[in-house]
Write an enzyme that holds these catalytic residues in place. Structure first.
Site, mmCIF file in Angstrom:
data_model
loop_
_atom_site.group_PDB
_atom_site.id
_atom_site.type_symbol
_atom_site.label_atom_id
_atom_site.label_comp_id
_atom_site.label_asym_id
_atom_site.label_seq_id
_atom_site.Cartn_x
_atom_site.Cartn_y
_atom_site.Cartn_z
ATOM 1 N N LYS A 48 72.455 51.866 24.157
ATOM 2 C CA LYS A 48 71.027 51.929 24.471
ATOM 3 C C LYS A 48 70.540 51.611 26.049
ATOM 4 O O LYS A 48 69.862 50.326 26.226
ATOM 5 C CB LYS A 48 70.232 50.628 23.695
ATOM 6 C CG LYS A 48 70.950 51.267 22.248
ATOM 7 C CD LYS A 48 69.637 50.888 21.365
ATOM 8 C CE LYS A 48 70.429 50.955 19.279
ATOM 9 N NZ LYS A 48 69.315 49.794 19.052
ATOM 10 N N ASP A 96 83.590 46.331 23.571
ATOM 11 C CA ASP A 96 83.877 45.579 22.238
ATOM 12 C C ASP A 96 85.529 46.573 22.028
ATOM 13 O O ASP A 96 85.381 46.388 21.138
ATOM 14 C CB ASP A 96 82.947 46.495 21.094
ATOM 15 C CG ASP A 96 82.485 47.613 21.540
ATOM 16 O OD1 ASP A 96 83.741 48.488 22.122
ATOM 17 O OD2 ASP A 96 81.420 48.002 21.110
ATOM 18 N N CYS A 152 79.171 47.765 16.609
ATOM 19 C CA CYS A 152 78.609 48.724 17.086
ATOM 20 C C CYS A 152 79.420 49.774 18.422
ATOM 21 O O CYS A 152 78.491 51.214 17.902
ATOM 22 C CB CYS A 152 78.520 46.884 19.111
ATOM 23 S SG CYS A 152 79.861 46.806 19.078
#
Length: 206
Positions: A48, A96, A152
């Site tokens: 995002k 991540d 995520c």
């Protein structure tokens, strides 16, 4: 001392950065302001980046942000190429997965860029500052293997079979287990369900 600050350099300038100026001085603050920083990943916010860029610009209109949504991997080197990396002053990681971290680390190592590595796992977090010719790089020591796919990545950049399986299981549990259980709880005792929801909301607010 080479680190001594002139008291005049600490005076507020009636700007959003006055708190930092009071600690670092206006000269260092200007250097930070003029730096070209690559923030990679931002964890769950990585997909995002355009939303994050809009929010950051609303806080500080002087920011110049290019919001990218490319994975950090060899396949995106047409965008994240040598010229891009050479033009950076520093890199901040919020990735991540280990493979992406190592990939970015190798680029910073090759182009001698300061690199802040960071990550979270539940309530735990870690940071590592990599300074060229002074500290070891991230890839010099390896993290233990990941036991599960980061959520995520699963939701925004699934790119292997484990991610797809985790995504499918999450969808299955949400649609066919969690949601029906919520509905059944409400139907069986609406007042108790409403009280539980209010209590949960109060706990989150605290």
């Amino acid at each position: 001392s080479m680190y001594a600050l002139d008291p005049k350099d600490l005076k507020p300038l009636n700007s959003c950065c006055d708190a930092q100026i009071s600690v670092f001085g206006s000269k260092l603050q200007k250097k930070m302001r003029d730096s070209n920083i690559f923030v990679v990943g931002s964890g769950a916010l990585g997909a995002k980046s355009t939303v994050s860029a809009t929010a950051a610009s609303a806080i500080n209109s002087s920011l110049h942000i290019d919001a990218l949504q490319n994975r950090a991997c060899p396949e995106t080197e047409l965008v994240l190429n040598d010229a891009f990396l050479e033009g950076l002053d520093a890199v901040i990681n919020a990735l991540d997965n280990v493979n992406a971290r190592i990939y970015v680390d190798m680029g910073c190592l090759y182009f001698q860029k300061p690199f802040l590595e960071s990550g979270t796992l539940g309530p735990k977090c870690n940071t590592q500052m990599v300074i060229p010719h002074l500290t070891e790089n991230y890839g010099a020591s390896r993290d233990p293997p990941e036991k599960q796919a980061p959520m995520c990545t699963v939701h925004y950049f699934p790119h292997n079979i484990d991610h797809c399986l985790t995504w499918a299981r999450s969808k299955f549990e949400g649609l066919l287990e969690k949601t029906p259980n919520e509905v059944n709880s409400f139907i069986s005792n609406p007042a108790e369900y409403a009280a539980a929801m209010r209590k949960a909301g109060d706990a989150q607010a605290r």
